[in-house]
Design a protein around this motif. Structure first.
Motif, PDB file in Angstrom:
ATOM      1  N   LEU A 108     -58.750  29.138 -22.727  1.00 24.32           N
ATOM      2  CA  LEU A 108     -59.709  28.963 -21.640  1.00 24.32           C
ATOM      3  C   LEU A 108     -59.848  27.484 -21.272  1.00 24.32           C
ATOM      4  O   LEU A 108     -59.870  27.123 -20.088  1.00 24.32           O
ATOM      5  CB  LEU A 108     -61.067  29.534 -22.041  1.00 24.32           C
ATOM      6  N   ALA A 109     -59.923  26.625 -22.280  1.00 18.95           N
ATOM      7  CA  ALA A 109     -60.048  25.185 -22.026  1.00 18.95           C
ATOM      8  C   ALA A 109     -58.842  24.659 -21.247  1.00 18.95           C
ATOM      9  O   ALA A 109     -58.979  23.799 -20.370  1.00 18.95           O
ATOM     10  CB  ALA A 109     -60.193  24.436 -23.347  1.00 18.95           C
ATOM     11  N   GLN A 110     -57.672  25.183 -21.545  1.00 23.97           N
ATOM     12  CA  GLN A 110     -56.461  24.726 -20.860  1.00 23.97           C
ATOM     13  C   GLN A 110     -56.353  25.292 -19.451  1.00 23.97           C
ATOM     14  O   GLN A 110     -55.757  24.671 -18.569  1.00 23.97           O
ATOM     15  CB  GLN A 110     -55.235  25.112 -21.690  1.00 23.97           C
ATOM     16  N   LEU A 111     -56.930  26.478 -19.220  1.00 24.86           N
ATOM     17  CA  LEU A 111     -56.833  27.112 -17.907  1.00 24.86           C
ATOM     18  C   LEU A 111     -57.814  26.528 -16.891  1.00 24.86           C
ATOM     19  O   LEU A 111     -57.541  26.544 -15.688  1.00 24.86           O
ATOM     20  CB  LEU A 111     -57.086  28.620 -18.030  1.00 24.86           C
ATOM     21  N   LEU A 112     -58.939  26.021 -17.347  1.00 22.42           N
ATOM     22  CA  LEU A 112     -59.976  25.566 -16.418  1.00 22.42           C
ATOM     23  C   LEU A 112     -59.482  24.510 -15.425  1.00 22.42           C
ATOM     24  O   LEU A 112     -59.770  24.600 -14.235  1.00 22.42           O
ATOM     25  CB  LEU A 112     -61.188  25.048 -17.200  1.00 22.42           C
ATOM     26  N   PRO A 113     -58.717  23.492 -15.853  1.00 19.27           N
ATOM     27  CA  PRO A 113     -58.231  22.499 -14.874  1.00 19.27           C
ATOM     28  C   PRO A 113     -56.897  22.882 -14.239  1.00 19.27           C
ATOM     29  O   PRO A 113     -56.215  22.041 -13.668  1.00 19.27           O
ATOM     30  CB  PRO A 113     -58.088  21.231 -15.731  1.00 19.27           C
ATOM     31  N   PHE A 114     -56.544  24.167 -14.323  1.00 17.46           N
ATOM     32  CA  PHE A 114     -55.236  24.630 -13.852  1.00 17.46           C
ATOM     33  C   PHE A 114     -54.994  24.276 -12.387  1.00 17.46           C
ATOM     34  O   PHE A 114     -53.937  23.776 -12.014  1.00 17.46           O
ATOM     35  CB  PHE A 114     -55.136  26.143 -14.055  1.00 17.46           C
ATOM     36  N   HIS A 115     -55.988  24.531 -11.513  1.00 23.71           N
ATOM     37  CA  HIS A 115     -55.793  24.308 -10.081  1.00 23.71           C
ATOM     38  C   HIS A 115     -55.544  22.828  -9.776  1.00 23.71           C
ATOM     39  O   HIS A 115     -54.768  22.494  -8.878  1.00 23.71           O
ATOM     40  CB  HIS A 115     -57.008  24.809  -9.301  1.00 23.71           C
ATOM     41  N   HIS A 116     -56.202  21.971 -10.516  1.00 21.86           N
ATOM     42  CA  HIS A 116     -56.003  20.535 -10.309  1.00 21.86           C
ATOM     43  C   HIS A 116     -54.564  20.140 -10.628  1.00 21.86           C
ATOM     44  O   HIS A 116     -53.931  19.381  -9.895  1.00 21.86           O
ATOM     45  CB  HIS A 116     -56.984  19.759 -11.184  1.00 21.86           C
ATOM     46  N   ARG A 117     -54.030  20.678 -11.720  1.00 20.30           N
ATOM     47  CA  ARG A 117     -52.644  20.371 -12.081  1.00 20.30           C
ATOM     48  C   ARG A 117     -51.664  20.992 -11.099  1.00 20.30           C
ATOM     49  O   ARG A 117     -50.668  20.382 -10.714  1.00 20.30           O
ATOM     50  CB  ARG A 117     -52.345  20.873 -13.499  1.00 20.30           C
ATOM     51  N   GLU A 118     -51.941  22.238 -10.694  1.00 21.90           N
ATOM     52  CA  GLU A 118     -51.005  22.945  -9.813  1.00 21.90           C
ATOM     53  C   GLU A 118     -50.884  22.298  -8.445  1.00 21.90           C
ATOM     54  O   GLU A 118     -49.893  22.488  -7.748  1.00 21.90           O
ATOM     55  CB  GLU A 118     -51.448  24.403  -9.651  1.00 21.90           C
ATOM     56  N   ALA A 119     -51.912  21.529  -8.032  1.00 23.20           N
ATOM     57  CA  ALA A 119     -51.839  20.870  -6.725  1.00 23.20           C
ATOM     58  C   ALA A 119     -50.667  19.898  -6.657  1.00 23.20           C
ATOM     59  O   ALA A 119     -50.203  19.539  -5.580  1.00 23.20           O
ATOM     60  CB  ALA A 119     -53.148  20.138  -6.440  1.00 23.20           C
ATOM     61  N   LYS A 120     -50.178  19.457  -7.812  1.00 27.33           N
ATOM     62  CA  LYS A 120     -49.095  18.482  -7.843  1.00 27.33           C
ATOM     63  C   LYS A 120     -47.728  19.125  -8.041  1.00 27.33           C
ATOM     64  O   LYS A 120     -46.712  18.434  -8.052  1.00 27.33           O
ATOM     65  CB  LYS A 120     -49.343  17.485  -8.981  1.00 27.33           C
ATOM     66  N   VAL A 121     -47.697  20.441  -8.189  1.00 26.36           N
ATOM     67  CA  VAL A 121     -46.452  21.117  -8.529  1.00 26.36           C
ATOM     68  C   VAL A 121     -45.386  20.942  -7.452  1.00 26.36           C
ATOM     69  O   VAL A 121     -44.199  20.824  -7.750  1.00 26.36           O
ATOM     70  CB  VAL A 121     -46.714  22.614  -8.789  1.00 26.36           C
TER      71      VAL A 121
END
Length: 218
Positions: A108-121
């Motif tokens: 859960l801790a790793q998934l929470l900032p997922f959208h922020h990371r994916e914006a750079k994909v």
């Protein structure tokens, strides 16, 4: 890709006249969608149980172009959850103080900032393709958003009311699983030639025949 080259029928199944390979692809995609849906439902349920915010994240597409910002609530919570995990765990399946296993706690801790990371994909994929094009072009053969091994075969000039335009013609292996389409007008596809950094407009693209025509950007 393996099914396309197998010559098996377009009907999935194990019966005579059907394709076991296509059936395996269908089963894999179904299981992938079902597991994603189950994960989505579990995350929504857990969000309600933990009192997490329900509004969607509004994150910038490119941090480099943004002023320094305050961390998002989800990022702060992610950091808090990570700090709650003991340094040494005897069993990650054991329940923690939030009523879930430490394994789920970490996930859960790793998934929470997922959208922020994916914006750079998108940019990661772009530079990854450039690197492969320069160092190992064969690795792009299964990339549906790159044309691998295109060979220049000729050029012609197309007159127009304003100016002539040199049209360059290429051929490539048509077995590539391309997802690209030429488009038109403002939606016309643009390709980049990594060796030269040139960006050219796609005048015509036939994935089935393996033909590509490019012209300089207007």
């Amino acid at each position: 890709m393996h099914w396309q080259l197998s010559g098996e029928p377009e009907v999935p199944g194990e019966a005579p006249g059907a394709s076991p390979k296509l059936q395996a692809i269908e089963d894999y995609n179904r299981e992938d969608c079902e597991s994603t849906a189950l994960l989505h439902d579990w995350l929504l349920k857990f969000r309600r149980e933990q009192g997490l915010p329900e509004q969607p994240l509004q994150l910038p597409l490119n941090d480099a172009d943004q002023e320094p910002r305050e961390p998002q609530q989800s990022e702060l919570l992610s950091q808090q959850l990570l700090e709650e995990i003991p340094d040494h765990l005897a069993d990650e399946r054991a329940l923690g103080p939030r009523g879930m296993s430490w394994q789920a706690h970490r996930l859960l801790a790793q998934l929470l900032p997922f959208h922020h990371r994916e914006a750079k994909v998108g940019w990661w994929a772009y530079f990854d393709r450039r690197s492969k094009a320069e160092l190992s072009p064969a690795d792009l053969i299964d990339d549906g958003e790159a044309i691998a091994g295109a060979q220049w075969v000729g050029m012609d000039e197309r007159p127009s009311a304003r100016t002539g335009a040199d049209i360059h013609h290429f051929r490539f292996d048509p077995s590539q699983p391309l997802k690209l389409h030429a488009g038109d007008g403002d939606g016309r596809l643009t390709v980049e030639l990594p060796a030269t950094d040139l960006k050219l407009d796609v005048d015509a693209l036939d994935a089935e025949r393996g033909t590509l025509s490019l012209q300089p950007q207007q």
